[in-house]
Design a protein around this motif. Structure first.
Motif, mmCIF file in Angstrom:
data_model
loop_
_atom_site.group_PDB
_atom_site.id
_atom_site.type_symbol
_atom_site.label_atom_id
_atom_site.label_comp_id
_atom_site.label_asym_id
_atom_site.label_seq_id
_atom_site.Cartn_x
_atom_site.Cartn_y
_atom_site.Cartn_z
ATOM 1 N N ARG A 1 -8.974 2.036 2.127
ATOM 2 C CA ARG A 1 -7.969 1.881 1.058
ATOM 3 C C ARG A 1 -7.829 3.157 0.241
ATOM 4 N N MET B 1 -3.945 -2.776 4.960
ATOM 5 C CA MET B 1 -5.183 -3.416 4.514
ATOM 6 C C MET B 1 -5.256 -4.855 4.998
ATOM 7 N N GLN B 2 -4.128 -5.558 4.885
ATOM 8 C CA GLN B 2 -4.134 -6.957 5.329
ATOM 9 C C GLN B 2 -4.534 -7.055 6.802
ATOM 10 N N PRO C 1 2.920 1.759 -1.488
ATOM 11 C CA PRO C 1 2.011 0.637 -1.741
ATOM 12 C C PRO C 1 2.210 -0.537 -0.778
ATOM 13 N N TYR C 2 3.485 -0.885 -0.464
ATOM 14 C CA TYR C 2 3.696 -2.042 0.413
ATOM 15 C C TYR C 2 3.105 -1.787 1.795
ATOM 16 N N GLU C 3 3.210 -0.522 2.251
ATOM 17 C CA GLU C 3 2.675 -0.184 3.569
ATOM 18 C C GLU C 3 1.148 -0.206 3.537
ATOM 19 N N ALA C 4 0.575 0.285 2.433
ATOM 20 C CA ALA C 4 -0.885 0.263 2.294
ATOM 21 C C ALA C 4 -1.379 -1.186 2.301
ATOM 22 N N ASP C 5 -0.654 -2.075 1.613
ATOM 23 C CA ASP C 5 -1.032 -3.499 1.596
ATOM 24 C C ASP C 5 -0.997 -4.085 2.999
ATOM 25 N N ASN C 6 0.081 -3.739 3.723
ATOM 26 C CA ASN C 6 0.234 -4.189 5.109
ATOM 27 C C ASN C 6 -0.957 -3.776 5.963
#
Lengths: 185, 100
Positions: free
Chosen positions: A11, A26-27, A19-24
């Motif tokens: 992370r 990480m998920q 941020p949305y791509e990082a969340d993707n």
């Protein structure tokens, strides 16, 4: 390394994607660890490799997708950042890092010398031009020759600048090519 | 494995697994790992790219108090798979002609 520290490092190194791509991302990897189960944490870590390098690879992949989707105009700074992120994505071993470093030095030296030569040509062109103008009154033929010579140097200057820009573009293309090969393998 | 997998072949593998049934990341990876060696990399970039190309969509389904993200092939994905299969057939025939 524990699963938590692996994911934390991953992370922390995803700061160059939105941020949305990082969340993707990480998920995906959180789920991956969970599906593998607590008993297989070491196996998953071995499989995914160094978390920082994983972050660099998925970042490079994001950059390629972003460039290919052709999202509007980019500033020179954004382009430079993207190129750098691609380089990080390609570098997977110390040897490749060394090769990249040497290539970077050579390319930089080339570009700097091209620009230096261009500057020298500008100076020569200016001097010859004024010398030509002054000589025009005493000897028209020689004066015209000097002015013509200054024009030749202006042309050479333009050529050197174009060549330097060409090298930069070529390097950009090469990096893109290697990044694509590496990421999409 | 002696031979290296190219970009298109991995896409074809992922899409053909998904053609049979929807799958989540981990199980998809396990399926493909049985056939080809994809160590030191993960399917995330491939899945993400296929998704932004419109070849697959995702949906979340609750499982054991969390979500599993499933991947489903789209019509465009099926078309891409057909195209990749044709390409693979041609390639295979070409190589076979030379090596046998």
């Amino acid at each position: 390394m524990t699963k938590e520290s692996y994911l934390k490092i991953l992370r922390a190194n995803l700061n160059n994607v939105p941020p949305y791509e990082a969340d993707n991302i990480m998920q995906y990897y959180i789920e991956y660890f969970e599906e593998a189960g607590p008993a297989n944490v070491d196996k998953v870590i071995a499989e995914l490799g160094n978390p920082k390098q994983l972050a660099q690879r998925v970042t490079a992949d994001y950059v390629i997708r972003d460039i290919e989707s052709g999202n509007g105009n980019r500033t020179v700074k954004q382009k430079a950042t993207n190129t750098w992120l691609l380089v990080l994505g390609i570098i997977s071993s110390p040897i490749i890092a060394l090769v990249a470093f040497v290539v970077a030095i050579v390319v930089l030296a080339l570009i700097v010398s091209f620009f230096a030569v261009a500057v020298a040509f500008v100076v020569v062109a200016a001097v010859t031009f004024f010398a030509g103008v002054f000589t025009l009154f005493s000897s028209t033929g020689f004066g015209l020759l000097l002015i013509g010579l200054s024009l030749v140097f202006i042309a050479l200057t333009i050529f050197m600048v174009l060549a330097a820009v060409g090298i930069i573009k070529l390097v950009e293309l090469l990096i893109m090519f290697f990044a694509k090969r590496k990421i999409k393998k | 494995m002696v031979y290296q997998l190219s970009a298109g072949m991995l896409d074809a593998c992922v899409l053909s697994v998904l053609e049979k049934e929807d799958a989540y990341g981990y199980i998809l990876t396990q399926n493909i790992k049985n056939v080809v060696d994809i160590s030191e990399s993960s399917l995330y970039p491939i899945l993400r790219r296929l998704q932004s190309d419109g070849c697959l969509i995702t949906y979340d389904q609750p499982f054991a108090g969390r979500n599993r993200r499933y991947y489903r092939i789209t019509e465009l994905g099926t078309k891409r798979l057909d195209y990749l299969r044709k390409g693979w057939d041609e390639y295979k025939t070409c190589i076979d002609k030379v090596i046998y």
